[in-house]
Scaffold this motif. Structure first.
Motif, PDB file in Angstrom:
ATOM      1  N   VAL A   1       4.195  11.568  32.663  1.00 47.91           N
ATOM      2  CA  VAL A   1       4.037  12.135  31.315  1.00 47.91           C
ATOM      3  C   VAL A   1       2.613  11.960  30.772  1.00 47.91           C
ATOM      4  O   VAL A   1       2.061  12.892  30.180  1.00 47.91           O
TER       5      VAL A   1
ATOM      6  N   GLU B   1       8.992  15.115  32.001  1.00 51.96           N
ATOM      7  CA  GLU B   1       9.769  14.020  32.577  1.00 51.96           C
ATOM      8  C   GLU B   1      10.478  14.494  33.846  1.00 51.96           C
ATOM      9  O   GLU B   1      10.901  15.652  33.942  1.00 51.96           O
TER      10      GLU B   1
ATOM     11  N   ARG C   1       9.260   8.749  33.592  1.00 50.17           N
ATOM     12  CA  ARG C   1       8.156   8.922  32.652  1.00 50.17           C
ATOM     13  C   ARG C   1       6.747   8.742  33.218  1.00 50.17           C
ATOM     14  O   ARG C   1       5.774   8.979  32.508  1.00 50.17           O
TER      15      ARG C   1
END
Length: 291
Positions: A196, A202, A193
């Motif tokens: 992001v 991802e 993550r």
């Protein structure tokens, strides 16, 4: 075998560089001149610490610069900091690379079906001590995670400093699961993550997000060392990589850099100056639903 570092430029600025010297005081490349092995008979490897645990600045060995100093990654003209994706703060391990390794972008890995990311192999050191930027430590390899980053293979070695109090008890990836419950799951979550907040998707992983064991990890490290050897022997295309070194290549190699040339290259950079402030936004926490 000992190493020291020399700061140039202003910390937390575009000019900042961290150069390396060996025990004789000669400038060296942390990519090419520091041996991969600290003790080959015991499979103990050197690790160059690029990012101390809990910090956010994305520092890395500058593979395209002469002598490959550590510098901060830049994106769209701005210094790059990794985002804090809740509940993580900065890097959750001491992060760095094993010298004399290279993930060849022309080689498609049979396990990941993706080519290498053109960098030395990455290491997450999970010991108790927060290391210093530029520190060269000796690590015991415990396992490895196969991340797929924007279509490239990006191996993440899990290791522990041999001087850590828990080093004797940690000998394989199962020991990490047993003695540090949650750490490996947090590691996958972090790598999945962390991009992001920058608008990226991802990251994915091979092997159903499972960590492979110590023997598999050492096999991967050795293969990246073979790719590095081919690079230095000019059997693989260097592209934009800077392969100049002061200790490995023979005098007739285009990659051989004399001590005088190395000194001159460092002298061309800015002297160490005042530390710039880190933007307050670096401490922001990002929250979003896991997919």
């Amino acid at each position: 075998m000992s190493f020291t570092v020399e700061e140039r430029g202003n910390p937390n600025s575009l000019s900042y560089r961290l150069f390396f010297k060996n025990a004789e005081g000669k400038y060296i490349s942390p990519f090419h001149d520091i041996p991969m092995y600290a003790d080959e008979s015991q499979n103990i490897f050197h690790m160059v610490v690029e990012v101390p645990r809990w910090t956010n600045a994305k520092m890395e060995i500058a593979t395209k610069d002469v002598l490959n100093p550590i510098k901060q990654d830049v994106k769209k003209g701005k210094l790059r900091y990794v985002a804090n994706v809740f509940p993580h703060k900065g890097y959750i391990w001491n992060y760095g690379a094993i010298p004399q390794t290279w993930e060849d972008p022309a080689h498609k890995d049979g396990d990941t079906d993706c080519c290498g990311d053109n960098d030395p192999i990455d290491v997450c050191e999970i010991g108790s001590r927060v290391c210093s930027r530029g520190e060269v430590i000796k690590v015991k390899v415990l396992g490895i995670l196969a991340m797929i980053d924007e279509g490239e293979t990006d191996w993440k070695v899990i290791a522990i400093n041999v001087e850590d109090p828990e080093a004797e008890e940690l000998n394989n990836i199962g020991d990490v699961q047993r003695l540090k419950p949650g750490y490996l799951e947090a590691t996958v979550d972090w790598f999945r993550r962390y991009k992001v907040p920058d608008g990226k998707p991802e990251n994915r992983f091979a092997f159903n997000e499972e960590f492979k064991d110590k023997d598999f990890a050492i096999k991967v490290i050795k293969s990246t060392h073979s790719f590095w050897e081919a690079l230095l022997c000019q059997k693989a295309s260097a592209g934009e990589l800077n392969c100049k070194n002061t200790c490995v290549s023979a005098g007739d190699s285009p990659y051989c850099c004399s001590a005088e040339q190395a000194k001159a290259a460092v002298a061309e950079t800015c002297p160490c100056g005042k530390e710039e402030p880190i933007p307050p936004s670096v401490d922001t926490w990002f929250y979003y639903e896991r997919k």
